[in-house]
Motif scaffolding. Structure first.
Motif, PDB file in Angstrom:
ATOM      1  N   SER A 242       0.851  -1.188   0.000  1.00 25.14           N
ATOM      2  CA  SER A 242       0.000   0.000   0.000  1.00 25.14           C
ATOM      3  C   SER A 242       0.883   1.232   0.000  1.00 25.14           C
ATOM      4  CB  SER A 242      -0.913   0.007   1.227  1.00 25.14           C
ATOM      5  OG  SER A 242      -1.810  -1.084   1.161  1.00 25.14           O
ATOM      6  N   TYR A 243       0.447   2.263  -0.707  1.00 31.60           N
ATOM      7  CA  TYR A 243       1.330   3.407  -0.913  1.00 31.60           C
ATOM      8  C   TYR A 243       0.497   4.674  -1.078  1.00 31.60           C
ATOM      9  CZ  TYR A 243       5.009   6.299  -3.042  1.00 31.60           C
ATOM     10  OH  TYR A 243       5.926   7.294  -3.318  1.00 31.60           O
ATOM     11  N   ALA A 244       1.006   5.774  -0.560  1.00 26.77           N
ATOM     12  CA  ALA A 244       0.405   7.087  -0.777  1.00 26.77           C
ATOM     13  C   ALA A 244       1.507   8.029  -1.246  1.00 26.77           C
ATOM     14  CB  ALA A 244      -0.233   7.609   0.503  1.00 26.77           C
ATOM     15  N   GLY A 245       1.237   8.817  -2.250  1.00 30.15           N
ATOM     16  CA  GLY A 245       2.264   9.719  -2.750  1.00 30.15           C
ATOM     17  C   GLY A 245       1.708  10.745  -3.711  1.00 30.15           C
ATOM     18  N   LEU A 246       2.611  11.590  -4.216  1.00 31.78           N
ATOM     19  CA  LEU A 246       2.254  12.672  -5.136  1.00 31.78           C
ATOM     20  C   LEU A 246       2.588  12.225  -6.555  1.00 31.78           C
ATOM     21  CD1 LEU A 246       3.729  15.591  -3.013  1.00 31.78           C
ATOM     22  CD2 LEU A 246       1.315  14.976  -3.258  1.00 31.78           C
ATOM     23  N   TYR A 247       1.571  12.231  -7.421  1.00 37.67           N
ATOM     24  CA  TYR A 247       1.718  11.653  -8.753  1.00 37.67           C
ATOM     25  C   TYR A 247       1.472  12.695  -9.831  1.00 37.67           C
ATOM     26  CZ  TYR A 247       1.459   8.064 -12.383  1.00 37.67           C
ATOM     27  OH  TYR A 247       1.689   7.278 -13.487  1.00 37.67           O
ATOM     28  N   CYS A 248       2.425  12.810 -10.781  1.00 35.00           N
ATOM     29  CA  CYS A 248       2.254  13.682 -11.936  1.00 35.00           C
ATOM     30  C   CYS A 248       1.839  12.814 -13.118  1.00 35.00           C
ATOM     31  CB  CYS A 248       3.551  14.425 -12.261  1.00 35.00           C
ATOM     32  SG  CYS A 248       3.456  15.360 -13.818  1.00 35.00           S
ATOM     33  N   THR A 249       0.646  13.040 -13.629  1.00 36.84           N
ATOM     34  CA  THR A 249       0.171  12.259 -14.759  1.00 36.84           C
ATOM     35  C   THR A 249       0.977  12.574 -16.018  1.00 36.84           C
ATOM     36  OG1 THR A 249      -2.059  12.264 -13.815  1.00 36.84           O
ATOM     37  CG2 THR A 249      -1.863  11.679 -16.135  1.00 36.84           C
ATOM     38  N   GLY A 250       1.434  13.817 -16.144  1.00 36.50           N
ATOM     39  CA  GLY A 250       2.241  14.190 -17.306  1.00 36.50           C
ATOM     40  C   GLY A 250       3.513  13.379 -17.405  1.00 36.50           C
ATOM     41  N   CYS A 251       4.158  13.146 -16.267  1.00 37.77           N
ATOM     42  CA  CYS A 251       5.380  12.342 -16.223  1.00 37.77           C
ATOM     43  C   CYS A 251       5.091  10.860 -16.044  1.00 37.77           C
ATOM     44  CB  CYS A 251       6.281  12.797 -15.074  1.00 37.77           C
ATOM     45  SG  CYS A 251       6.931  14.460 -15.227  1.00 37.77           S
ATOM     46  N   GLU A 252       3.867  10.550 -15.608  1.00 37.92           N
ATOM     47  CA  GLU A 252       3.522   9.189 -15.186  1.00 37.92           C
ATOM     48  C   GLU A 252       4.534   8.726 -14.132  1.00 37.92           C
ATOM     49  OE1 GLU A 252       0.890   7.644 -15.824  1.00 37.92           O
ATOM     50  OE2 GLU A 252       0.118   8.074 -17.813  1.00 37.92           O
ATOM     51  N   GLN A 253       4.677   9.548 -13.094  1.00 43.40           N
ATOM     52  CA  GLN A 253       5.720   9.299 -12.098  1.00 43.40           C
ATOM     53  C   GLN A 253       5.312   9.865 -10.745  1.00 43.40           C
ATOM     54  OE1 GLN A 253       9.482  10.999 -13.250  1.00 43.40           O
ATOM     55  NE2 GLN A 253      10.407  10.740 -11.246  1.00 43.40           N
ATOM     56  N   PHE A 254       5.659   9.129  -9.661  1.00 40.43           N
ATOM     57  CA  PHE A 254       5.529   9.644  -8.301  1.00 40.43           C
ATOM     58  C   PHE A 254       6.716  10.549  -7.986  1.00 40.43           C
ATOM     59  CE2 PHE A 254       2.723   5.939  -7.658  1.00 40.43           C
ATOM     60  CZ  PHE A 254       1.685   6.547  -6.972  1.00 40.43           C
ATOM     61  N   TYR A 255       6.465  11.611  -7.217  1.00 40.11           N
ATOM     62  CA  TYR A 255       7.515  12.514  -6.770  1.00 40.11           C
ATOM     63  C   TYR A 255       7.485  12.627  -5.255  1.00 40.11           C
ATOM     64  CZ  TYR A 255       8.628  14.343 -11.428  1.00 40.11           C
ATOM     65  OH  TYR A 255       9.043  14.480 -12.735  1.00 40.11           O
ATOM     66  N   SER A 256       8.659  12.784  -4.667  1.00 44.13           N
ATOM     67  CA  SER A 256       8.739  13.120  -3.246  1.00 44.13           C
ATOM     68  C   SER A 256       8.666  14.638  -3.111  1.00 44.13           C
ATOM     69  CB  SER A 256      10.058  12.609  -2.649  1.00 44.13           C
ATOM     70  OG  SER A 256      11.162  13.302  -3.214  1.00 44.13           O
ATOM     71  N   ASP A 257       8.397  15.123  -1.884  1.00 42.78           N
ATOM     72  CA  ASP A 257       8.310  16.571  -1.669  1.00 42.78           C
ATOM     73  C   ASP A 257       9.601  17.265  -2.086  1.00 42.78           C
ATOM     74  OD1 ASP A 257       5.701  16.646  -0.696  1.00 42.78           O
ATOM     75  OD2 ASP A 257       6.346  16.121   1.336  1.00 42.78           O
ATOM     76  N   GLY A 258      10.743  16.617  -1.813  1.00 37.06           N
ATOM     77  CA  GLY A 258      12.032  17.226  -2.119  1.00 37.06           C
ATOM     78  C   GLY A 258      12.324  17.341  -3.595  1.00 37.06           C
ATOM     79  N   GLU A 259      11.632  16.561  -4.420  1.00 38.39           N
ATOM     80  CA  GLU A 259      11.861  16.599  -5.869  1.00 38.39           C
ATOM     81  C   GLU A 259      10.999  17.637  -6.573  1.00 38.39           C
ATOM     82  OE1 GLU A 259      13.031  12.065  -7.069  1.00 38.39           O
ATOM     83  OE2 GLU A 259      10.961  12.429  -6.423  1.00 38.39           O
ATOM     84  N   LEU A 260      10.034  18.211  -5.860  1.00 41.66           N
ATOM     85  CA  LEU A 260       9.137  19.192  -6.463  1.00 41.66           C
ATOM     86  C   LEU A 260       9.769  20.578  -6.473  1.00 41.66           C
ATOM     87  CD1 LEU A 260       5.768  18.113  -4.800  1.00 41.66           C
ATOM     88  CD2 LEU A 260       6.642  17.470  -7.063  1.00 41.66           C
ATOM     89  N   ALA A 261       9.321  21.395  -7.390  1.00 35.93           N
ATOM     90  CA  ALA A 261       9.798  22.780  -7.491  1.00 35.93           C
ATOM     91  C   ALA A 261       8.645  23.700  -7.099  1.00 35.93           C
ATOM     92  CB  ALA A 261      10.248  23.077  -8.918  1.00 35.93           C
ATOM     93  N   GLY A 262       8.714  24.216  -5.865  1.00 33.86           N
ATOM     94  CA  GLY A 262       7.621  25.057  -5.374  1.00 33.86           C
ATOM     95  C   GLY A 262       6.312  24.316  -5.306  1.00 33.86           C
ATOM     96  N   GLY A 263       6.398  23.007  -4.974  1.00 33.81           N
ATOM     97  CA  GLY A 263       5.203  22.189  -4.875  1.00 33.81           C
ATOM     98  C   GLY A 263       4.691  21.666  -6.198  1.00 33.81           C
ATOM     99  N   CYS A 264       5.429  21.928  -7.279  1.00 31.97           N
ATOM    100  CA  CYS A 264       4.989  21.524  -8.613  1.00 31.97           C
ATOM    101  C   CYS A 264       5.978  20.543  -9.241  1.00 31.97           C
ATOM    102  CB  CYS A 264       4.858  22.740  -9.530  1.00 31.97           C
ATOM    103  SG  CYS A 264       3.544  23.883  -9.050  1.00 31.97           S
ATOM    104  N   CYS A 265       5.484  19.782 -10.191  1.00 26.43           N
ATOM    105  CA  CYS A 265       6.345  18.894 -10.968  1.00 26.43           C
ATOM    106  C   CYS A 265       7.422  19.715 -11.664  1.00 26.43           C
ATOM    107  CB  CYS A 265       5.508  18.140 -12.010  1.00 26.43           C
ATOM    108  SG  CYS A 265       6.479  17.393 -13.336  1.00 26.43           S
TER     109      CYS A 265
END
Length: 506
Positions: free
Chosen positions: A123-146
């Motif tokens: 089971s997993y919860a995370g932030l997903y960008c459909t454009g990239c088809e990829q999960f991101y961690s908070d540290g990988e985001l730029a101002g909260g965005c992909c």
């Protein structure tokens, strides 16, 4: 290992919209490298295709009011047409949603990783960008965005299948550090090594079938889950070779299992998938690694990445129609530095067309061959001793550049030879010799004719070398110029009209 066999692939782009010039860059890079290796005597298979089992494709189809299968088929056709427009000599084009080779291969790859104990549910919860088809961690985001699409990712919570990427951390690091897996350029290699050294986390390789809208390849034995689009898409490099068939295919043996080189051309935004995830999946499945991953930068407009979702896409099809395939190929290969981002504008394309293709290359051939055709000069085309050193140095510079997929450096070396040849024309002055022939006395005519023939033989030798070097980059131009040079050697009628290969723009 098969001597001098090369399997060369592009990435397979999402077909949520028509192709843009960013992917055209990758296509012409791959084609130039494939043609260059073929000229060296390599057996080459150039592979491309379309990535269709993606949620972003489904969402785009919904917005267009179309069924996904019809939507992706229409856009895949446009990507296939791009090959013709750019004179791409690809050996195969695989569509992941409809090609009968693909699903069996992805399923076999899944079962191989499962047999290695590398797939498990979590089971997993995370932030997903459909454009990239990829999960991101908070540290990988730029101002909260992909960082790629500058959009806020959605929060996703579900149970997926995961791949034990962490198990392959040491093995991947060793492969890259020893150049068993070469990542080009070195700056990208260093980035990948830094990522591995920071610690690799297992990653999700499935999505719920509900969230995937029922589109894609079901997980073997778990139809409520759909195989993650990247796991699916990366498998195309094997499915196109028949990996999913029961009996081992000759193509799989020649171009993957025993190939001398297995090389991927990829954009910098998907380096992680190709240089970390994909090699780990291959190791898990007991398959050889790629030998090289060439990473290129982005085509930009005003410094911003060109993209379908960014609203600044540039369609390469009308550009190729208006300026010619070779003119567009030339701009992308020479004026977009191979491993860096580079800006595209029509103004820059036209400046290169007028200032380099017409004024330097076209003018060189036109002024020599026009005189030869008019005077009906036939000579033994040969390289003069004066020019051998320069030509040898150019060949070596091109080879070194192509070994690192530095296409801009290769073309810069060729055009340096073009500049040298233009200077040699000025030195030899064939037009002045022709002018002096008419009023010359009989005693002088023999000497002038000898000088004229010697000059044209030497200049013809330079032209032929330039054409050979240009052929991988500007294949249509090289073919036309070869026919024109044949006039000098008597292999073509002397009354053939010399037409500029790059006509003036209206």
């Amino acid at each position: 290992m098969t001597d001098k066999s090369l399997y060369l692939t592009t990435t397979i782009p999402y077909v949520n919209a028509s192709p843009h010039i960013g992917f055209a860059l990758e296509l012409v890079q791959a084609d130039a490298l494939a043609r260059y290796r073929k000229a060296e005597g390599w057996t080459v298979r150039l592979q491309t295709g379309s990535d269709e089992n993606s949620l972003k494709n489904v969402l785009a189809a919904e917005r267009a009011g179309c069924e996904p299968s019809a939507f992706v088929a229409d856009n895949a056709r446009r990507f296939h047409e791009l090959q013709t427009a750019l004179n791409i000599d690809a050996d195969d084009f695989i569509r992941t949603s409809s090609d009968p080779r693909h699903r069996p291969a992805v399923e076999r790859l899944w079962r191989a990783c499962e047999a290695s104990g590398d797939l498990y549910r979590k089971s997993y919860a995370g932030l997903y960008c459909t454009g990239c088809e990829q999960f991101y961690s908070d540290g990988e985001l730029a101002g909260g965005c992909c960082p790629e699409h500058l959009t806020k990712p959605e929060e996703v919570s579900e149970t997926n299948w995961f791949f034990r990427l962490s198990r392959y951390e040491r093995r991947l690091r060793t492969a890259i550090e020893t150049n068993e897996l070469r990542i080009n350029p070195p700056s990208r290699r260093n980035e990948v090594l830094a990522l591995i050294k920071s610690g690799l986390n297992d990653f999700s390789v499935s999505r719920s079938s509900e969230r995937a809208r029922g589109w894609g390849i079901p997980v073997p034995g778990d139809p409520e889950q759909t195989i993650y689009v990247w796991y699916d898409a990366l498998g195309n490099y094997l499915s196109a070779l028949g990996y999913g068939e029961e009996a081992e295919t000759a193509a799989l043996r020649q171009f993957w299992l025993d190939a001398h080189r297995r090389e991927h051309l990829v954009g910098k935004g998907v380096t992680r998938f190709h240089a970390v995830y994909w090699p780990a999946i291959l190791l898990s499945a007991g398959l050889p690694l790629p030998t090289t991953i060439h990473v290129h930068g982005y085509v930009t407009v005003d410094g911003r990445k060109i993209g379908k979702s960014n609203g600044n896409a540039v369609d390469p099809l009308p550009l190729a129609a208006d300026y010619g395939a070779d003119a567009l190929r030339y701009f992308l290969l020479r004026h977009i530095r191979a491993h860096e981002d580079g800006d595209f504008t029509v103004e820059r394309l036209e400046a290169a067309y007028n200032g380099e293709l017409i004024s330097q290359l076209g003018n060189l051939f036109n002024r020599i061959l026009s005189i030869a055709a008019k005077q009906k000069i036939v000579v033994c085309v040969r390289l003069d001793e004066t020019d051998e050193g320069k030509v040898s140095a150019t060949r070596l510079a091109v080879k070194r550049a192509m070994d690192t997929a530095s296409f801009h450096e290769a073309l810069a070396a060729v055009f340096d030879l073009v500049s040298y040849a233009n200077k040699r024309v000025v030195e030899l002055e064939p037009w002045a010799i022709v002018k002096a022939l008419n009023p010359a006395a009989e005693a002088e005519r023999f000497e002038l004719e000898t000088r004229l023939l010697t000059s044209f033989a030497a200049l013809g030798g330079l032209l032929r070398e330039i054409v050979l070097l240009l052929a991988p980059f500007l294949p249509e131009t090289a073919e036309t110029l070869t026919r024109q040079i044949d006039i000098l050697g008597g292999a073509a009628p002397s009354d053939v009209k010399i037409v500029p290969v790059f006509p003036k723009l209206n």
